[in-house]
Structure formats: C-alpha cells, structure tokens
Design a protein around this motif. Structure first.
Motif, mmCIF file in Angstrom:
data_model
loop_
_atom_site.group_PDB
_atom_site.id
_atom_site.type_symbol
_atom_site.label_atom_id
_atom_site.label_comp_id
_atom_site.label_asym_id
_atom_site.label_seq_id
_atom_site.Cartn_x
_atom_site.Cartn_y
_atom_site.Cartn_z
ATOM 1 N N GLN A 200 3.734 0.987 11.126
ATOM 2 C CA GLN A 200 2.768 1.346 12.130
ATOM 3 C C GLN A 200 1.293 1.271 11.304
ATOM 4 O OE1 GLN A 200 3.847 5.385 13.422
ATOM 5 N NE2 GLN A 200 5.653 4.691 14.446
ATOM 6 N N HIS A 201 1.124 1.315 10.124
ATOM 7 C CA HIS A 201 -0.155 1.169 9.565
ATOM 8 C C HIS A 201 -0.133 0.206 8.557
ATOM 9 C CE1 HIS A 201 -1.372 4.848 11.608
ATOM 10 N NE2 HIS A 201 -0.300 5.346 11.318
ATOM 11 N N PRO A 202 -0.004 -1.042 8.868
ATOM 12 C CA PRO A 202 -0.074 -2.057 7.878
ATOM 13 C C PRO A 202 -1.137 -2.148 6.665
ATOM 14 C CG PRO A 202 0.185 -3.022 10.039
ATOM 15 C CD PRO A 202 -0.146 -1.834 10.049
ATOM 16 N N ASP A 203 -2.234 -1.422 7.164
ATOM 17 C CA ASP A 203 -3.406 -1.453 5.985
ATOM 18 C C ASP A 203 -3.036 -0.552 5.035
ATOM 19 O OD1 ASP A 203 -3.252 0.545 8.366
ATOM 20 O OD2 ASP A 203 -5.243 1.433 7.270
ATOM 21 N N LEU A 204 -2.016 0.055 4.933
ATOM 22 C CA LEU A 204 -1.503 1.100 3.897
ATOM 23 C C LEU A 204 -0.929 0.275 2.898
ATOM 24 C CD1 LEU A 204 -0.323 4.310 5.876
ATOM 25 C CD2 LEU A 204 -2.542 4.058 4.520
ATOM 26 N N LYS A 205 -0.574 -1.085 3.079
ATOM 27 C CA LYS A 205 0.243 -1.715 2.018
ATOM 28 C C LYS A 205 -0.370 -1.591 0.368
ATOM 29 C CE LYS A 205 2.741 -4.923 5.000
ATOM 30 N NZ LYS A 205 2.958 -6.499 5.297
ATOM 31 N N PRO A 206 -1.631 -1.838 0.633
ATOM 32 C CA PRO A 206 -2.347 -1.870 -0.770
ATOM 33 C C PRO A 206 -2.086 -0.336 -1.310
ATOM 34 C CG PRO A 206 -3.855 -3.141 0.607
ATOM 35 C CD PRO A 206 -2.599 -2.370 1.661
ATOM 36 N N VAL A 207 -2.331 0.763 -0.686
ATOM 37 C CA VAL A 207 -2.218 1.972 -1.039
ATOM 38 C C VAL A 207 -0.718 2.226 -1.639
ATOM 39 C CG1 VAL A 207 -2.460 4.499 -0.477
ATOM 40 C CG2 VAL A 207 -4.055 2.644 0.359
ATOM 41 N N HIS A 208 0.277 1.739 -0.825
ATOM 42 C CA HIS A 208 1.446 1.962 -1.263
ATOM 43 C C HIS A 208 2.124 1.388 -2.533
ATOM 44 C CE1 HIS A 208 6.205 1.542 -0.670
ATOM 45 N NE2 HIS A 208 5.971 0.345 -0.860
ATOM 46 N N ARG A 209 1.326 0.017 -2.565
ATOM 47 C CA ARG A 209 1.675 -1.082 -3.823
ATOM 48 C C ARG A 209 1.117 -0.181 -5.059
ATOM 49 N NH1 ARG A 209 -0.480 -7.105 -4.246
ATOM 50 N NH2 ARG A 209 0.904 -7.827 -6.430
ATOM 51 N N ALA A 210 -0.131 0.390 -4.996
ATOM 52 C CA ALA A 210 -0.606 0.820 -6.344
ATOM 53 C C ALA A 210 -0.036 2.079 -6.599
ATOM 54 C CB ALA A 210 -2.265 1.210 -5.598
ATOM 55 N N VAL A 211 0.452 2.957 -5.516
ATOM 56 C CA VAL A 211 1.110 4.164 -6.029
ATOM 57 C C VAL A 211 2.409 3.887 -6.457
ATOM 58 C CG1 VAL A 211 2.135 6.274 -4.857
ATOM 59 C CG2 VAL A 211 -0.150 5.480 -4.172
#
Length: 228
Positions: A200-211
């Motif tokens: 629902q929020h594709p913009d969170l991909k970089p955050v997910h990857r970093a975490v």
C-alpha cells in the motif's frame, strides 16, 4: 650411716614421685590434645557443610522469562515439574547447555537465511514483470523460514534454565550478545511491519531495505560475538 641411708631412701622416693607426676602430666596432655584436634576437625567439617548449604541455587538476577519458568516461584516450580534442589539444578544445567548449543546452531541457520533473504531482496528491488512475481514468492517463503528459525532460536535462549551464578562484572562478549539481541529483535519486528505496508505504500521500500540490512548487521555481529 643411718642418716646417710635415710637420706638416700628419701631422695629415691622423691625421684619416683617426680617421675610419676611427669608421666601423669604427659598422659594428661596427650589426652587433652586428641579431643582438641577432633574438635577442630569437627568444626572445619561443620563450616564446610554450612557454606555448601548456604550457597544459593539460583542467581539473584535472571531475565523475566527465566524467572517466569525457573524462578523460586516459577511455573515449573509451582507445578512441581522441576523442584528447586541441588540435584535438580545439576540436571537443569545440563538442559541449559543443550539448549544453548542448539541456540547457537540455530543462530547460524538463521544467519544463512538472512543472507539468502538479502540476495532475494536485492533481486526483488529491481525485478519487473513475472520475475518480480516469482522472486517475491521466494522472498516471502524465505521470510517465513527466517521468522520461524529466529523465533525458535530466541525462545531457546529466553527459556533456558538460569546459570549457577550471575553475570560476570564488566563488559563481556555475553553482554555484547545481549545488547545486540535487543537491536536485531527490534529490527526484526520493524522489518516485518514494513514488509506488510509496502504493497500500500511503495515509498517505504528504501526504509524497509535499510532496516533489513541493519537487522542483518546486528544479528551477524551478535552471532560472531559468541563465536570468537
């Protein structure tokens, strides 16, 4: 002549009395010495027994999960499954060793899963079309495997019987392992939450990857801290 004879008999009698007194003193001294030594031995044995009995069976500090199961009023004590006795604690320490060895093996298995997940994640990040669909399926399967392996490994550590004594003073590899565990546990929770939000929020991909990468780094350092 009579006086000389009387003086000789008198001197012999005094010598005999002195000899008897000396023998009596030696006998009395020997008699007094034996009980004294026995008393000292009894006192020493009593002291050793008291120190053994007074030694606590459990450390003063335990993590909350260990206290819940293995504490003086823990679940296993109340249910009489593991009575708090010296013999019982000896068995618990064997169980603890087995659980912690399995915990360490599970740590390496989970670490291998993290590496595979990282490779799939990097591929998924740039995949398109059918490749994206296929890679995502394997990425999800890998995530499920990691969650199960991670949870099992964590449970083995949290529910193992406590050691005989508390933690050593100062900074140790065990404490480093525990501090890093707090970091990667927080990262695991955050990674899973973000993974369910990405659709629902594709913009969170970089955050997910970093975490995810941060969690992997903390977990790898945690495993290595107990290995070297």
């Amino acid at each position: 002549m009579k006086y000389i004879l009387l003086l000789t008999l008198l001197w012999a009698g005094i010598g005999s009395v002195r000899a008897q007194d000396s023998t009596a003193v030696k006998t009395s001294a020997a008699t007094d010495t034996v009980p004294a030594k026995n008393n000292e031995a009894d006192a020493l044995l009593a002291g050793l027994t008291d120190s053994t009995e007074s030694q606590p069976l459990l450390p003063r500090k335990m993590i909350f999960t260990q206290r819940a199961f293995w504490g003086p009023k823990g679940l296993l004590r109340v249910m009489n499954v593991a009575p708090l006795t010296a013999e019982g604690r000896a068995r618990e320490l064997k169980i603890r060793r087995t659980m912690l060895v399995t915990h360490q093996i599970g740590g390496f298995v989970t670490l291998a899963g993290f590496i595979a997940q990282g490779l799939l994640g990097a591929k998924l990040y740039n995949a398109r079309g059918q490749e994206y669909v296929d890679t995502k399926i394997w990425h999800q399967r890998s995530a499920t495997f990691i969650n199960i392996a991670y949870g099992t490994t964590l449970a083995l550590s949290l529910t193992s019987p406590p050691p005989v004594v508390g933690a050593k003073p100062g900074f140790t590899s065990i404490k480093l392992h525990k501090y890093l565990a707090i970091v990667h546990l927080t990262g695991m929770i955050a990674t899973n939450v973000l993974a369910h939000m990405i659709d629902q929020h594709p913009d969170l991909k970089p955050v997910h990857r970093a975490v995810a990468y941060g969690t992997f780094g903390a977990y790898a350092a945690s495993v290595i801290s107990l290995t070297f």
